[in-house]
Write an enzyme that holds these catalytic residues in place. Structure first.
Site, PDB file in Angstrom:
ATOM      1  CG  ASP A   1      26.961  15.415  33.301  1.00 26.55           C
ATOM      2  OD1 ASP A   1      25.790  15.610  32.901  1.00 26.55           O
ATOM      3  OD2 ASP A   1      27.218  14.807  34.362  1.00 26.55           O
TER       4      ASP A   1
ATOM      5  N   GLY B   1      27.388   8.228  42.146  1.00 28.13           N
ATOM      6  CA  GLY B   1      26.691   8.063  40.870  1.00 28.13           C
ATOM      7  C   GLY B   1      27.123   6.790  40.192  1.00 28.13           C
TER       8      GLY B   1
END
Length: 606
Positions: A139, A19
């Site tokens: 998150d 990511g």
């Protein structure tokens, strides 16, 4: 990096993910016996000058200490080590065997309310611990929630360390963040502005629950003019749960539950969960057993699921959700009396739960205990007068009791409370058609099709209504649509053949009847209508063969005997014709056509 050894001990096996914040690897610890597996996260700071690296190292060490603290919870991966190597930062965490929650959320498939309540409870219990440590996850999403091999929920991939890769320092050596942590759809507005709150996690969890209930990913849900998520029209859910979820996902963070503890308390006060489990509960806790059972139900392994529900109930006899789901599993196994007994246990704990009363009536209906079904539905409607599904079920039972006027009133009630309820429109249409009110039936089936354009049964019934209105071309179009969505739809092929016959398109009609017979060889009426079409094409021998088949499957079909006799009369086979007419008259003594034609055949014999 496969095969590379980091920190002198962690050998990389494979890459798990990549990511914007770095890369995650599966590794083995070569300094421990058996080389146990672990997860290594490589974090790359965006700025690599000396000043930023120094600040990054301080931030990294500070945040790592937080992760060490969090790892004391059995449902958060332990931080095993952290180190810096070649201006890159590494975290080593416990490897959690199992699967991400994403795998439990089939695309486009809504999950049931009990499952969602269980997920909310499990995650909120962990989040309560996290928030008590003055930490925000930042998150939360299905990818960052794992279910381990023992069925327990585990929170992974906390966003607090991700800021390491996005920090920079200004001229006064103050740290600034250039990228906001979070994922679109799950991240509330204040978090997008870099101002995360505990309630930001509550918003994310609420969106996860709404995704589970609706089968729709959050970024595809609409918002109103005030930024509030529009979701309640996508699913039927209890008012108590809907109100809690609405509060969890409010646009204004001040209107949400301040933290996980308050959200958990709201679930308890609403009677949706029992008293909270402690974080260090055994893996064989009632909730854990319940979760395992739910997964087995999703896999349609109902007998195994029931065993787990019963284990949960043995530990916690008042676990009404386990009793409820056990009842639903028993229903799937057609063990209706046992299902009713399970629902009765739920009612002892939750007397005002309309859904339980409704589910109980489903089992009673299968046992044809209509008076008890009616009592149960009346109770459900007393609790929740706008329960459209209960109104429809009440109408179905009344039809079985031949109380049709009351039945249609029930369907009308369901439509009043839920205008987009296709099942109510469909049942209304079927009842109207039985009264030969075909225009109104046609309108009802049209409503079903507007709501469910792929509903083959509605297209078929629409075609049947049009046929009865002598709108044969339109009827054929409707039957074609039904067949397009279900090519093996026997009744639609038959209805198509009937409409074609009325238009004297006999060859096409025969093709339709042939398809019916291919799908269902013992469909006597199709053989009969095929014989009639063949007769009109002057294919008399083939017509007799079709009537013979119709009679084979229905020896008491007076019309088939009479029509067979008519074809034999046409072929001047008078004695055989008389025998057919005799059979028709024996079955139906006042059969005018057979009596008249028999006299004609006798006159030809002199």
């Amino acid at each position: 990096m496969e095969g590379q050894r980091l920190g002198g001990r962690y050998q990389i096996i494979s890459q798990l993910g990549r990511g914007g914040y770095g890369i995650t690897f599966l590794a083995e610890d070569w300094q421990l016996p058996g080389n146990p597996r672990c997860v290594v996260k490589q974090l790359k700071p965006e700025a690599t000058d000396a000043k930023n690296l120094k600040v990054a190292a301080q931030l990294f060490n500070s945040e790592a200490q937080v992760l060490y603290r969090l790892g004391n919870h059995p449902q958060i991966p332990k931080l095993l080590a952290h180190f810096e190597e070649n201006q890159e930062f590494y975290l080593v965490q416990e490897f959690i065997e199992g699967h991400n929650l994403t795998q439990e959320f089939p695309k486009g498939k809504p999950l049931n309310e009990s499952y969602v309540i269980a997920i909310l409870r499990d995650i909120l219990e962990i989040l309560a611990f996290v928030h008590q440590q003055n930490v925000i996850h930042r998150d939360l999403k299905p990818d960052n929630i794992r279910r381990n091999k023992d069925g327990k929920i585990v929170l992974i991939d906390f966003g607090l360390v991700k800021q390491l890769s996005t920090q920079q320092t200004d001229s006064q050596n103050s740290v600034t963040l250039t990228v906001n942590m979070g994922t679109r759809g799950y991240m509330p507005s204040e978090q997008a502005l870099g101002k995360s709150k505990f309630s930001s996690d509550i918003y994310a969890l609420g969106m996860i629950a709404i995704q589970a209930l609706t089968g729709i990913i959050p970024r595809k849900l609409s918002e109103d003019a005030n930024g509030e998520v529009i979701w309640r029209d996508k699913v039927q859910v209890s008012t108590k749960l809907a109100e809690i979820l609405d509060k969890m996902v409010r646009y204004d963070f001040r209107q949400r539950y301040p933290s996980a503890t308050e959200a958990l308390e709201a679930l308890k006060e609403a009677g949706l969960i029992t008293s909270s489990l402690m974080p260090n509960s055994s893996y064989n806790s009632p909730q854990s057993l319940f979760n395992k059972a739910h997964i087995l139900c999703e896999l349609k392994r109902y007998s195994e699921a029931i065993a787990y529900y019963e284990d949960a109930i043995l530990i916690q006899p008042n676990f009404y959700q386990a009793w409820y789901e056990r009842g639903k599993a028993l229903y799937q196994l057609e063990r209706y009396e046992d299902a009713i007994a399970s629902y009765d246990q739920v009612i002892q704990f939750q007397t005002d739960d309309a859904e339980v009363w409704f589910e109980r009536t489903q089992a009673l209906y299968r046992l044809q205990s209509y008076s008890e079904v009616m009592m149960g539905l009346d109770k459900a409607l007393q609790i929740r007068p706008d329960y459209a599904e209960a109104w429809v079920m009440r109408g179905v039972v009344l039809r079985n009791l031949q109380r049709d006027e009351e039945a249609i009133a029930c369907y009308n009630k369901a439509i009043e409370f839920k205008p987009d309820y296709a099942v109510a429109w469909y049942n209304r249409g079927v009842l109207l058609a039985s009264w030969q009110r075909y225009e109104e039936a046609f309108t009802a089936f049209d409503q079903v099709i507007q709501l469910q354009p792929n509903n083959a049964v509605a297209w078929y019934n629409r075609g049947a209504a049009l046929g009865n209105l002598q709108r044969y071309e339109d009827a054929i179009v409707s039957c074609n649509q039904a067949i397009a969505f279900n090519p093996n739809y026997v009744q639609a092929w038959f209805q198509r053949g009937m409409a074609l016959g009325e238009l004297q398109r006999y060859e096409e009609a025969i093709t339709a009847y042939d398809k019916v017979i291919q799908l269902q060889p013992d469909y006597g009426e199709a053989w009969f209508q095929r014989g009639f079409a063949l007769y009109n094409l002057q294919r008399y021998e083939d017509a007799i063969a079709s009537y013979d088949q119709a009679i084979e499957f229905n020896p008491l079909d007076a019309e088939a005997w009479g029509n067979r006799g008519g074809v034999l009369l046409k072929l001047q086979r008078y004695e055989e014709a008389i025998a057919s007419f005799d059979k028709a008259i024996q079955i139906q003594p006042n059969f005018p056509m057979a009596i008249y034609n028999r006299a004609q055949a006798l006159s030809q014999l002199g």
